[in-house]
Design a protein around this motif. Structure first.
Motif, PDB file in Angstrom:
ATOM      1  N   VAL A  57       0.921  -0.979  -0.208  1.00 33.14           N
ATOM      2  CA  VAL A  57       0.084  -0.051  -0.116  1.00 33.14           C
ATOM      3  C   VAL A  57       1.041   1.117  -0.063  1.00 33.14           C
ATOM      4  O   VAL A  57       0.648   2.246  -0.686  1.00 33.14           O
ATOM      5  N   LEU A  58       1.888   1.350   0.824  1.00 32.70           N
ATOM      6  CA  LEU A  58       2.808   2.498   0.860  1.00 32.70           C
ATOM      7  C   LEU A  58       3.410   2.673  -0.360  1.00 32.70           C
ATOM      8  O   LEU A  58       3.852   4.066  -0.629  1.00 32.70           O
ATOM      9  N   VAL A  59       3.770   1.736  -1.028  1.00 27.60           N
ATOM     10  CA  VAL A  59       4.513   2.012  -2.536  1.00 27.60           C
ATOM     11  C   VAL A  59       3.357   2.139  -3.508  1.00 27.60           C
ATOM     12  O   VAL A  59       3.699   2.183  -5.037  1.00 27.60           O
ATOM     13  N   GLY A  60       2.198   2.078  -3.466  1.00 29.58           N
ATOM     14  CA  GLY A  60       1.134   2.228  -4.320  1.00 29.58           C
ATOM     15  C   GLY A  60       0.693   1.339  -5.228  1.00 29.58           C
ATOM     16  O   GLY A  60       0.003   1.254  -6.173  1.00 29.58           O
ATOM     17  N   SER A  61       0.748  -0.021  -4.519  1.00 27.20           N
ATOM     18  CA  SER A  61       0.397  -1.100  -5.393  1.00 27.20           C
ATOM     19  C   SER A  61      -0.686  -2.138  -4.484  1.00 27.20           C
ATOM     20  O   SER A  61      -0.735  -3.240  -4.989  1.00 27.20           O
ATOM     21  N   GLY A  62      -1.373  -1.429  -3.472  1.00 29.58           N
ATOM     22  CA  GLY A  62      -2.024  -2.322  -2.653  1.00 29.58           C
ATOM     23  C   GLY A  62      -3.495  -2.280  -2.952  1.00 29.58           C
ATOM     24  O   GLY A  62      -4.017  -1.669  -4.086  1.00 29.58           O
ATOM     25  N   HIS A  63      -4.326  -3.161  -2.395  1.00 32.14           N
ATOM     26  CA  HIS A  63      -5.766  -3.224  -2.867  1.00 32.14           C
ATOM     27  C   HIS A  63      -6.521  -1.869  -2.348  1.00 32.14           C
ATOM     28  O   HIS A  63      -5.925  -1.372  -1.191  1.00 32.14           O
ATOM     29  N   ARG A  71      -3.934   4.612   4.256  1.00 28.82           N
ATOM     30  CA  ARG A  71      -3.635   6.100   4.120  1.00 28.82           C
ATOM     31  C   ARG A  71      -4.569   7.153   4.954  1.00 28.82           C
ATOM     32  O   ARG A  71      -3.921   8.296   5.431  1.00 28.82           O
ATOM     33  N   GLU A  72      -5.576   6.788   5.256  1.00 23.22           N
ATOM     34  CA  GLU A  72      -6.539   7.613   5.625  1.00 23.22           C
ATOM     35  C   GLU A  72      -6.853   7.656   7.127  1.00 23.22           C
ATOM     36  O   GLU A  72      -7.097   8.544   8.034  1.00 23.22           O
ATOM     37  N   LEU A  73      -6.580   6.070   7.773  1.00 22.49           N
ATOM     38  CA  LEU A  73      -6.760   5.874   9.141  1.00 22.49           C
ATOM     39  C   LEU A  73      -5.715   5.568   9.845  1.00 22.49           C
ATOM     40  O   LEU A  73      -5.500   6.144  11.163  1.00 22.49           O
ATOM     41  N   ARG A  74      -4.826   4.760   9.296  1.00 25.26           N
ATOM     42  CA  ARG A  74      -3.585   4.518  10.325  1.00 25.26           C
ATOM     43  C   ARG A  74      -2.270   5.277   9.974  1.00 25.26           C
ATOM     44  O   ARG A  74      -1.728   5.398  10.993  1.00 25.26           O
ATOM     45  N   LEU A  75      -1.656   5.643   8.820  1.00 25.88           N
ATOM     46  CA  LEU A  75      -0.745   6.376   8.428  1.00 25.88           C
ATOM     47  C   LEU A  75      -0.598   7.738   9.284  1.00 25.88           C
ATOM     48  O   LEU A  75       0.559   7.827   9.825  1.00 25.88           O
ATOM     49  N   PRO A  76      -1.811   8.425   9.179  1.00 26.61           N
ATOM     50  CA  PRO A  76      -1.460   9.683   9.964  1.00 26.61           C
ATOM     51  C   PRO A  76      -1.037   9.534  11.551  1.00 26.61           C
ATOM     52  O   PRO A  76      -0.416  10.196  12.279  1.00 26.61           O
TER      53      PRO A  76
END
Length: 347
Positions: A57-63, A71-76
């Motif tokens: 997900v972090l490199v842009g190839s996730g579901h 990106r919206e819930l856990r990364l921040p």
């Protein structure tokens, strides 16, 4: 007696940099620990994700569904944890270097209590929003830091006097906070106690960007003055002889430390003991003299992320705020430090 020569990197034949291999290894190790713990923490929750899925997900190839969660819930939340830990670690290193005292940290000097007083004022007296509470904490920390510096000034600011004044201000701010809690109604008191614990729950991008911008400005300023800070360890007279404007340097670095500690408290609440323990643990790992600013910064980030990971995984469904975990671990470390200092005859 046998001495160990340290590698010297020469640039253009005119500039040379002395490289401490152990310090570089510690910096790389702490960076790896902080990033690995951050990835594991992102994958922790009601919807668990593997290490590989998080990286995808972090490199842009996730579901797409995974991207929403990450990106919206856990990364921040994780980014706030990294930035808060780094800010506290660097602020603690600056306070300890300027005061020349291992107990010189925002926790002991009253900055955390001052920021808490600002936040409680907004909660109890004005029923302020989350943004107002954050602003109140930042203002409270800055006012407290200014008061400590002004009260400690006497033909300059010296470490022993700075710590004593800070302890006194801390006691006053603690009393103010207790008074504000007693004046609050049940709802506001519960909200205040939750904030005072120190937590990363519910943090989003609104907390990330201001803290990231502040760190982007202050960290380069601090690192640019590291050489002067290292020279002050030889004493004020020797520093003046070498061209260091000692009081100006202290003022700049203390201002940066106050801003970093206040912003971290405003973003996550008063997370205890990270600023106290991170610089000392970093120094023990590097075995290098001087303030060890970069290792302290990275140690603070790693400590807070690992503590948050522990709070989520070690207690099952009863997740603890990260401030409870850092307070418990930091209290044990402080007791060990005091016993060690006493045995060494320094206390």
């Amino acid at each position: 007696m046998k001495t160990t020569r340290q590698p010297v990197l020469r640039i253009g034949g005119r500039v040379s940099l002395r490289i401490r291999i152990r310090s570089v290894a510690v910096v790389l190790l702490l960076t790896g620990v902080a990033l690995a713990a951050a990835v594991v923490l992102i994958g922790t929750g009601d919807f668990p994700m593997s290490f590989a899925d998080v990286l995808s997900v972090l490199v842009g190839s996730g579901h797409p569904a995974d991207e929403l969660i990450v990106r919206e819930l856990r990364l921040p939340r994780v980014l706030v944890g990294l930035l808060v830990g780094a800010s506290l670690g660097l602020a603690g290193a600056l306070f300890q270097a300027v005061s020349r005292n291992p107990l010189g940290s925002p926790d002991i000097l009253g900055l955390g209590q001052g920021a808490t007083a600002g936040a409680l004022t907004m909660i109890v007296l004005f029923s302020g929003s989350a943004a107002a509470v954050t602003a109140g904490a930042l203002v409270g920390g800055l006012v407290t830091g200014t008061a400590i510096y002004a009260l400690a000034w006497k033909r300059g600011v010296h470490g022993y006097r700075l710590v004593l004044v800070g302890i006194g201000v801390s006691a006053v701010m603690t009393a103010v906070n207790s008074y504000l809690i007693t004046k609050a109604d049940m709802v506001d008191a519960a909200r205040a106690v939750v904030w005072m614990t120190g937590s990363l729950n519910g943090r989003d991008w609104a907390q990330v960007w201001p803290l990231l911008a502040l760190c982007a400005v202050l960290v380069p300023v601090v690192l640019a003055n590291e050489r002067g800070l290292r020279m002050t360890e030889m004493g004020d007279d020797a520093s003046y002889a070498l061209g260091v404007r000692v009081e100006r340097l202290r003022l700049v670095l203390l201002a940066c430390a106050v801003l970093l500690a206040s912003a971290a408290t405003a973003a996550a609440g008063p997370v205890a003991f990270v600023a106290l323990t991170a610089p000392q643990l970093a120094r023990r790992l590097t075995r290098s003299p001087g303030p060890n600013l970069v290792p302290s910064l990275l140690m603070g980030a790693a400590l807070l992320i690992v503590a948050d990971l522990l709070s989520q995984r070690a207690f099952g469904s009863d997740q603890l705020p990260v401030g409870v975990v850092t307070g418990a671990l930091g209290g044990v470390y402080l007791l060990w430090l005091l016993v060690t200092e006493r045995k060494a005859g320094r206390v």
